[in-house]
Enzyme design. Structure first.
Site, PDB file in Angstrom:
ATOM      1  N   MET A  59     -47.126   4.975 -16.322  1.00 41.84           N
ATOM      2  CA  MET A  59     -47.759   4.074 -17.294  1.00 41.84           C
ATOM      3  C   MET A  59     -48.369   2.888 -16.550  1.00 41.84           C
ATOM      4  SD  MET A  59     -45.208   4.274 -20.406  1.00 41.84           S
ATOM      5  CE  MET A  59     -43.604   4.963 -20.341  1.00 41.84           C
TER       6      MET A  59
ATOM      7  N   HIS B 265     -39.470  15.132 -15.815  1.00 38.82           N
ATOM      8  CA  HIS B 265     -40.667  14.570 -16.451  1.00 38.82           C
ATOM      9  C   HIS B 265     -40.884  13.156 -15.912  1.00 38.82           C
ATOM     10  CE1 HIS B 265     -43.673  14.368 -19.646  1.00 38.82           C
ATOM     11  NE2 HIS B 265     -43.239  13.150 -19.908  1.00 38.82           N
TER      12      HIS B 265
ATOM     13  N   HIS C 115     -46.739  13.023 -16.119  1.00 38.87           N
ATOM     14  CA  HIS C 115     -47.481  12.707 -17.336  1.00 38.87           C
ATOM     15  C   HIS C 115     -48.214  11.383 -17.107  1.00 38.87           C
ATOM     16  CE1 HIS C 115     -47.004  11.643 -21.930  1.00 38.87           C
ATOM     17  NE2 HIS C 115     -48.268  11.762 -21.559  1.00 38.87           N
TER      18      HIS C 115
HETATM   19  C1  DX5 Z   1     -43.421   8.268 -24.064  1.00 33.18           C
HETATM   20  C2  DX5 Z   1     -43.168   9.122 -22.850  1.00 33.18           C
HETATM   21  C3  DX5 Z   1     -42.012  10.042 -23.065  1.00 33.18           C
HETATM   22  C4  DX5 Z   1     -40.710   9.336 -23.289  1.00 33.18           C
HETATM   23  C5  DX5 Z   1     -39.643  10.298 -23.687  1.00 33.18           C
HETATM   24  O1  DX5 Z   1     -44.364   7.322 -23.779  1.00 33.18           O
HETATM   25  O2  DX5 Z   1     -44.300   9.902 -22.578  1.00 33.18           O
HETATM   26  O3  DX5 Z   1     -41.911  10.976 -22.023  1.00 33.18           O
HETATM   27  O4  DX5 Z   1     -40.297   8.589 -22.229  1.00 33.18           O
HETATM   28  O5  DX5 Z   1     -38.480   9.591 -23.996  1.00 33.18           O
HETATM   29  P1  DX5 Z   1     -37.675   9.836 -25.353  1.00 33.18           P
HETATM   30  O6  DX5 Z   1     -37.176  11.248 -25.292  1.00 33.18           O
HETATM   31  O7  DX5 Z   1     -36.608   8.829 -25.296  1.00 33.18           O
HETATM   32  O8  DX5 Z   1     -38.637   9.653 -26.478  1.00 33.18           O
HETATM   33 ZN    ZN Z   2     -44.071  11.711 -21.198  1.00 36.41          ZN
END
Ligand code: DX5
Ligand code: ZN
Length: 528
Positions: free
Chosen positions: A299, A295, A328
């Protein structure tokens, strides 16, 4: 799912081989081969020769989904007068009552299909045609001398338009191949016959695709893909068990088996979690520990408060790993950047409903589908499900339902997101959504089962994987929890359907190690 329904209805058939070759046939028919279901005898088609033939129910299922026959016809499998016999029959005018256009070869007598393939490939080559021939052979089938005669002939004729795929599930009719007639070192054997040999995991679509495209560049040699597979993959008590080579499950188990086939859980470690940077190492370790996807959280410091990495990093990571990339995009105006992520080598690209309107979504969707990338859409905890999405569900492979407000790894799971997930799942089900639901944010050994029960099948895990040093154990622990979640659900279903002890008996070997967690110690005792 179609194969198992057909086999149970018929009361006989070969579930094991249908499942070991599922991804292979899927990649061929839906990604690689040139073929036209509406014009099955089209001259420009590539050929699929199902030499091992025992995978017939799976083969019919693929042909049905591709559009050669109606999916409902699967229920006539092995019936008198059906076109779907236990071994596929080549279509011709004379055979039309027990065959249909799209089947190129009559299987059943093992060892012959490769020779037939050589005939087709040689004829096409001599005629200067571009058609390619793909032939599925079995490892039990490789006991036949004719396979090795064909192996010699194919390299003599330099058939670079022929690709054999060995379904190396290591089980044949009466037991394990290595006990009945050892085939290893199978790679060296084919290489010695002057074939180009590639070895893949036959359940990893990305590896099969990659091997097939590399093979296209090979000249003057036939190629073989040794696809390491698991017979009966997908149904745990059938997997790798010779008993299930040619046995039908009882009809009453079908609803549970179908549930199991829809319950596969994919673990997707999010590499922004844990120690900063060192993404390469994180990808490598996750892959080694058996993660299903990586994943990648993008950002931009605008859509979310923090900044992570961008397309250039993904491009670099793509070079070190073939594991599917689940990207993502938590960015403003994804429409302006999505091209970069397509180029970077992502397999899934998800954009946020909060970051695009319907028109932009449709444009992004078209770009992704054209590039062969799975489109995803993500929804924040505070965003209501937008009704405009319903019309596009057919073109969405992944729906991320956020269980934290996006921006950082390591946040606390928002319990209300479970209701939200259940609510969205209801809408999706009633609209026949066929893609995956992905849970993202605060997923760990405790929350995994809850989001699974709510409908999620892809589990993003940042902190739960990278938050402590032993990444391997962390992934194994999540996998264990995933198994518990699945078995719990199947047991519940068996109980509702009044076959609890019957199910526990069939599933015994899988359940014994989980007995305590599942609270079934007494049930198991009663069965013994
Ligand atoms: C949140 C991200 C997630 C996050 C997941 O902004 O989209 O993918 O990094 O990390 P955990 O499992 O630590 O919440
Ligand atoms: Zn994510």
């Amino acid at each position: 799912m179609l194969a198992i329904q057909g086999i149970a209805e018929a009361g006989s058939g070969h579930p094991g081989a249908s499942f070991s070759a599922a991804e292979i046939m899927g990649v061929l028919y839906f990604h690689k081969m040139k073929h036209r279901p509406s014009d099955p005898l089209w001259e420009g088609r590539d050929y699929f020769i199902n030499s091992k033939a025992h995978s017939a129910p799976g083969f019919y299922a693929v042909l049905a989904i591709a559009g050669y026959i109606d999916t409902k016809e699967i229920k006539t499998l092995r019936k008198l007068g059906s076109r779907l016999q236990g071994h596929p029959v080549r279509y011709s005018e004379r055979q039309k009552n027990h065959s249909f256009p799209g089947i190129e070869y009559s299987g059943g007598s093992e060892g012959i299909g490769l020779s037939v393939s050589i005939g087709i490939a040689l004829a096409k080559k001599r005629d200067g045609e571009k058609n390619r021939v793909y032939t599925l052979i079995g490892d039990g089938e490789s006991n036949e001398g004719q396979i090795w005669e064909a192996a010699m002939a194919a390299s003599k004729f330099k058939l670079d338009n022929l690709v054999a795929i060995l379904d190396r599930n290591k089980i044949q009719q009466d037991g394990f191949t290595e006990e009945i007639m050892p085939l290893d070192p199978v790679r060296d054997k084919w290489a010695a016959f002057n074939w180009n040999v590639v070895e893949v995991s036959g359940h990893k679509i990305e590896q099969i695709i990659d091997a097939l495209s590399r093979i296209e560049k090979v000249e003057d040699k036939p190629s073989i893909i040794i696809a390491n597979t698991t017979k009966g993959k997908g149904i745990k008590h059938m997997a790798n068990n010779p008993q299930w080579h040619g046995k039908a499950p009882p009809k009453k188990h079908v609803p549970i088996l179908l549930e199991e086939l829809q319950s596969e859980i994919l673990i997707a470690p999010s590499i922004i979690a844990g120690e900063p940077e060192n993404y390469e190492e994180k990808v490598r370790r996750a892959e080694r520990a058996g993660a299903d996807l990586i994943h990648l959280d993008i950002m931009d410091g605008k859509f979310v408060p923090s900044t992570s990495f961008f397309a250039d990093t993904i491009k670099h990571l793509r070079k070190i790993s073939s594991i599917p990339f689940d990207t993502h995009l938590m960015i403003e105006k994804p429409i302006n950047h999505v091209e970069d992520y397509i180029d970077a080598g992502c397999d899934i690209i998800t954009v946020h409903v909060e970051a695009c309107n319907e028109t932009e979504f449709v444009d992004i969707n078209k770009m992704l589908l054209k590039a062969g990338i799975s489109p995803g859409i993500a929804i924040n905890p505070g965003t209501p499900f937008p009704s405009w999405l319903i019309e596009h569900l057919d073109n969405i492979d992944v729906m991320i339902i956020m269980s934290v407000n996006p921006g950082f790894a390591g946040q606390k799971f928002i319990p209300d997101s479970l209701d939200k997930m259940a609510e969205i799942v209801k809408i999706l089900k009633s609209n026949n959504y066929k893609g995956f639901i992905e849970a993202d944010g605060g997923i760990d050994a405790n929350t995994l089962q809850q989001v699974f029960d709510a409908g999620a099948r892809i589990m993003v895990a940042g902190n739960a994987v990278y938050g402590s040093p032993d990444i391997n154990s962390n992934i194994i622990q999540l996998r264990h929890k995933a198994n518990v979640a699945i078995e719990t659900k199947l047991l519940e279903l068996a109980t509702i359907n009044d076959m609890r002890s019957d199910w526990i008996r069939s599933r015994k070997n899988m359940l014994i190690p989980l007995a305590k967690e599942l609270g079934i110690e007494e049930d198991l005792h009663a069965i013994k």
